[in-house]
Design a protein around this motif. Structure first.
Motif, PDB file in Angstrom:
ATOM      1  N   UNK A 240     -19.625 -78.642 -22.341  1.00  0.00           N
ATOM      2  CA  UNK A 240     -18.230 -79.088 -22.324  1.00  0.00           C
ATOM      3  C   UNK A 240     -17.306 -78.062 -22.972  1.00  0.00           C
ATOM      4  N   UNK A 241     -17.830 -77.522 -24.110  1.00  0.00           N
ATOM      5  CA  UNK A 241     -17.021 -76.543 -24.838  1.00  0.00           C
ATOM      6  C   UNK A 241     -16.765 -75.292 -23.990  1.00  0.00           C
ATOM      7  N   UNK A 242     -17.853 -74.784 -23.355  1.00  0.00           N
ATOM      8  CA  UNK A 242     -17.740 -73.583 -22.511  1.00  0.00           C
ATOM      9  C   UNK A 242     -16.754 -73.816 -21.357  1.00  0.00           C
ATOM     10  N   UNK A 243     -16.916 -75.010 -20.800  1.00  0.00           N
ATOM     11  CA  UNK A 243     -16.046 -75.364 -19.680  1.00  0.00           C
ATOM     12  C   UNK A 243     -14.579 -75.392 -20.119  1.00  0.00           C
ATOM     13  N   UNK A 244     -14.351 -75.959 -21.306  1.00  0.00           N
ATOM     14  CA  UNK A 244     -12.997 -76.067 -21.833  1.00  0.00           C
ATOM     15  C   UNK A 244     -12.390 -74.683 -22.093  1.00  0.00           C
ATOM     16  N   UNK A 245     -13.210 -73.841 -22.760  1.00  0.00           N
ATOM     17  CA  UNK A 245     -12.633 -72.531 -23.104  1.00  0.00           C
ATOM     18  C   UNK A 245     -12.367 -71.715 -21.830  1.00  0.00           C
ATOM     19  N   UNK A 246     -13.217 -71.816 -20.785  1.00  0.00           N
ATOM     20  CA  UNK A 246     -12.961 -71.115 -19.511  1.00  0.00           C
ATOM     21  C   UNK A 246     -11.656 -71.613 -18.912  1.00  0.00           C
ATOM     22  N   UNK A 247     -11.475 -72.928 -19.000  1.00  0.00           N
ATOM     23  CA  UNK A 247     -10.262 -73.534 -18.457  1.00  0.00           C
ATOM     24  C   UNK A 247      -9.007 -72.992 -19.157  1.00  0.00           C
TER      25      UNK A 247
ATOM     26  N   UNK B 256      -8.700 -70.126 -20.739  1.00  0.00           N
ATOM     27  CA  UNK B 256      -8.520 -68.708 -20.356  1.00  0.00           C
ATOM     28  C   UNK B 256      -7.847 -68.574 -18.984  1.00  0.00           C
ATOM     29  N   UNK B 257      -8.390 -69.341 -18.062  1.00  0.00           N
ATOM     30  CA  UNK B 257      -7.866 -69.280 -16.696  1.00  0.00           C
ATOM     31  C   UNK B 257      -6.394 -69.694 -16.682  1.00  0.00           C
ATOM     32  N   UNK B 258      -6.121 -70.736 -17.460  1.00  0.00           N
ATOM     33  CA  UNK B 258      -4.755 -71.217 -17.520  1.00  0.00           C
ATOM     34  C   UNK B 258      -3.814 -70.134 -18.064  1.00  0.00           C
ATOM     35  N   UNK B 259      -4.250 -69.435 -19.129  1.00  0.00           N
ATOM     36  CA  UNK B 259      -3.420 -68.370 -19.714  1.00  0.00           C
ATOM     37  C   UNK B 259      -3.170 -67.253 -18.695  1.00  0.00           C
ATOM     38  N   UNK B 260      -4.256 -66.908 -17.965  1.00  0.00           N
ATOM     39  CA  UNK B 260      -4.108 -65.847 -16.959  1.00  0.00           C
ATOM     40  C   UNK B 260      -3.096 -66.248 -15.882  1.00  0.00           C
ATOM     41  N   UNK B 261      -3.174 -67.540 -15.521  1.00  0.00           N
ATOM     42  CA  UNK B 261      -2.245 -68.030 -14.499  1.00  0.00           C
ATOM     43  C   UNK B 261      -0.805 -67.959 -14.979  1.00  0.00           C
TER      44      UNK B 261
END
Ligand SMILES: Nc1ncnc2c1ncn2[C@@H]1O[C@H](COP(=O)(O)OP(=O)(O)OP(=O)(O)O)[C@@H](O)[C@H]1O
Ligand SMILES: [Mg+2]
Length: 606
Positions: free
Chosen positions: A16-23, A25-30
């Motif tokens: 869950x944690x990994x999934x959250x942090x990827x999310x 990151x992706x959001x920041x890039x967007x």
């Protein structure tokens, strides 16, 4: 919870944690991408301001100050003529929006290769300075840029060409990183293209202005040339007129001499004879001679006058007749018969003086042509078609070669004088001036000729006056016929083609009692001599057909008898003709009664 359950829980939590942090990151890039795209869009929007340099520059600077964390930014463009960078727009913290610099002060001009911006402009590569205090490329200018700690300077490149630089600065060190550089890499090309478009547009405008100026200059020059051309054409027409008058002068002088001779002679006769019948006749002769002299003088004057172009409704037959009065005697002397055929003509709008000049040019040409073939017929035919009044002047001269038919209208084309193989002088301007005159009347000058069969020139002038304005043509010139009375003393032959002169001389001789026979031509005189024995012959030199001199030679005088007295206007040609005629006497026109009786006394004594 069993150990297995606990392990499973841990694993699930980590996932869950990994999934959250990827999310995250992706959001920041967007978000960054969206930011970048919004900047690109704003820069793109500034393109719509082309060709307004001020709006384009200010829109670029405003986008940068709004979207990037800067404390100062400026845009400089390369001036290729001055080889320097010029500040165009800037923003600093103290301003609410971009300031455009319109001036041309050297204060805002920077040499290429000088300072950080100069180097970037010259080399076309960006420079990033994280701390100006430890970078020697940065030149600190007191009271100006000493607060700057970070500097990012980007070249603006449109294709291969660097058109300017964009400067971003901050008062903190390390203010600009990879992100800013990446962003600027993306937009500087678009900025460069926007600027290049503005410059191209300005260049085009400058070229347009130059072109417009050139077109204006050319138009002015053309107008000036046209005015000069009009003046030259008028001068040309006038000098052609003068040349034609020169040609006329001999004939007119001869004509005047004859008229004066008649006036003076008949006046003397009237005084001498004290005969009311003779006085009446003398007065009639004097009147009609003066009338003709008046007409000739009037025509000559109106012809020679340099008039402003004056178009009037006039009768074309009358215009032709006036022209012919000036030249017909001269023409007839060259053994040329004039045949007129005039239709009744309506009035036509034309410049009488100019059109008469055209008639004269064509008639003089015809006379020259027929003079070479020793005479002929000049036909003047005036008629109308549906659209035109037509004046046709034909001669029976040698005609014109087919290949020369169009050339004869070119200025300076002549087969006469030094330019051609003819003794008659010619400048080659008569027909070209005539074409100009006829065309300026919306008319046409045409030629038809077959070599060996004469030439016809046709002048067409548009008919633009109602047909009911018809005017009768002028009648031809009437002849004077006089009566003889005789008393005998010497047997005298008077030879002259001029009726008036012949009659006058006869009267003058008869008054002294001489018997007078008259002859109208050289040939008549020769045959009169064969059947009569004359004591004295008075003979005109210039006569159509056989001249006085030719007839003198033909008479084959025996022992210098009869005596011959030539009647002459004493011009240069006459003198030449008389030079080697032995025993011939000469009287000059106008002659007096006393001169005739003196010469008679002298010759009868000898
Ligand atoms: N009726 C004609 N018959 C034969 N040739 C002619 C006739 N009219 C004109 N020409 C030819 O056309 C040429 C050009 O005529 P144009 O009147 O222009 O000049 P020009 O008579 O030679 O000189 P000028 O300037 O004195 O009139 C003449 O030299 C002559 O060769
Ligand atoms: Mg001519």
């Amino acid at each position: 919870m069993s150990l297995d359950d606990f392990r499973d829980h841990i694993i699930k939590d980590k996932k869950n944690y990994l999934f959250h942090s990827t999310l995250v990151n992706t959001n920041m890039q967007l978000v960054r991408k969206i930011h970048e795209l919004s900047i690109v869009k704003r820069i793109n929007d500034s393109l719509k301001f082309v060709p307004d340099l001020k709006k384009v520059c200010c829109s670029i600077i405003d986008t940068i100050k709004d979207e990037i964390n800067v404390k100062f930014c400026s845009l400089m463009v390369i001036d290729n003529e001055k080889h320097c960078l010029t500040l165009k727009a800037y923003w600093s913290q103290s301003e609410s929006k971009a300031i455009f610099y319109e001036g041309n002060s050297p204060h805002y001009e920077f040499k290429l290769d000088e300072g950080v911006a100069g180097k970037v402009a010259k080399e076309g590569k960006p420079i990033l300075i994280n701390d100006t205090s430890s970078d020697e490329r940065f030149v600190c200018i007191p009271n100006n840029n000493q607060h700057i700690k970070s500097l990012l300077c980007m070249p603006l490149q449109a294709g291969e060409e660097t058109v300017g630089v964009l400067n971003l600065s901050h008062e903190n060190p390390n203010a600009f990183g990879k992100d800013e550089k990446h962003l600027l890499d993306m937009i500087t090309n678009q900025i460069a293209i926007a600027l290049k478009n503005v410059f191209l547009f300005q260049e085009m405008q400058a070229i347009n202005r130059t072109l417009e100026n050139r077109v204006q200059e050319r138009t002015q020059k053309l107008e000036d040339m046209n005015n000069t051309l009009i003046q030259t054409r008028d001068q040309l027409i006038h000098s052609e007129k003068m040349a034609a008058i020169g040609t006329l002068a001999g004939g007119v002088a001869h004509e005047f001499n004859n008229l004066l001779c008649m006036i003076q002679g008949y006046a003397e006769l009237a005084l001498q004879k004290n005969d009311p019948q003779m006085s009446q006749k003398a007065l009639n002769v004097v009147l009609s001679a003066s009338e003709r002299a008046k007409t000739i003088a009037k025509n000559l004057l109106s012809f020679s006058k340099r008039t402003e172009s004056k178009r009037v409704a006039a009768n074309i037959c009358e215009a032709m007749e006036e022209t012919l009065t000036l030249i017909e005697r001269d023409i007839e002397k060259d053994n040329i018969v004039i045949v007129r055929k005039y239709e009744e003509m309506p009035e036509v709008i034309f410049d009488v003086s100019l059109i008469q000049q055209v008639f004269l040019n064509i008639i003089i040409n015809a006379r020259h042509a027929m003079n070479n073939s020793k005479g002929g017929t000049l036909s003047v035919n005036i008629y109308k078609t549906d659209a035109d009044a037509v004046v046709e002047i034909s001669d029976t001269g040698p005609g014109i070669k087919k290949e020369l038919l169009q050339k004869i209208f070119e200025p300076f084309f002549t087969t006469k004088g030094v330019w051609g193989d003819d003794d008659v002088p010619g400048t080659g301007l008569g027909l070209s001036v005539s074409v100009g005159v006829v065309e300026s009347h919306n008319g046409k000058l045409e030629v038809e000729s077959v070599e060996g069969q004469g030439a016809t020139f046709r002048i067409r002038l548009p008919l633009n006056v109602p047909a009911d304005a018809e005017i009768a043509c002028k009648p031809g010139v009437s002849d004077n016929k006089f009566l003889n009375t005789a008393t005998r003393k010497a047997n005298v032959l008077v030879v002259d083609d001029e009726d008036g002169i012949r009659e006058l001389l006869s009267e003058m001789l008869k008054i002294s009692g001489h018997v007078v026979t008259t002859a109208m031509s050289g040939q008549e005189a020769v045959s009169a001599c064969k059947s009569n024995e004359f004591d004295i012959i008075f003979m005109d030199i210039m006569m159509p057909g056989m001249s006085g001199v030719e007839s003198f030679k033909e008479m084959k005088l025996q022992n210098g008898k009869p005596k011959v007295v030539f009647i002459t206007g004493l011009n240069f040609d006459d003198q030449n003709r008389l030079m080697d005629l032995e025993g011939a006497e000469c009287i000059k026109k106008p002659f007096k009664l006393s001169e005739i009786s003196n010469i008679m006394k002298r010759l009868l004594k000898a």
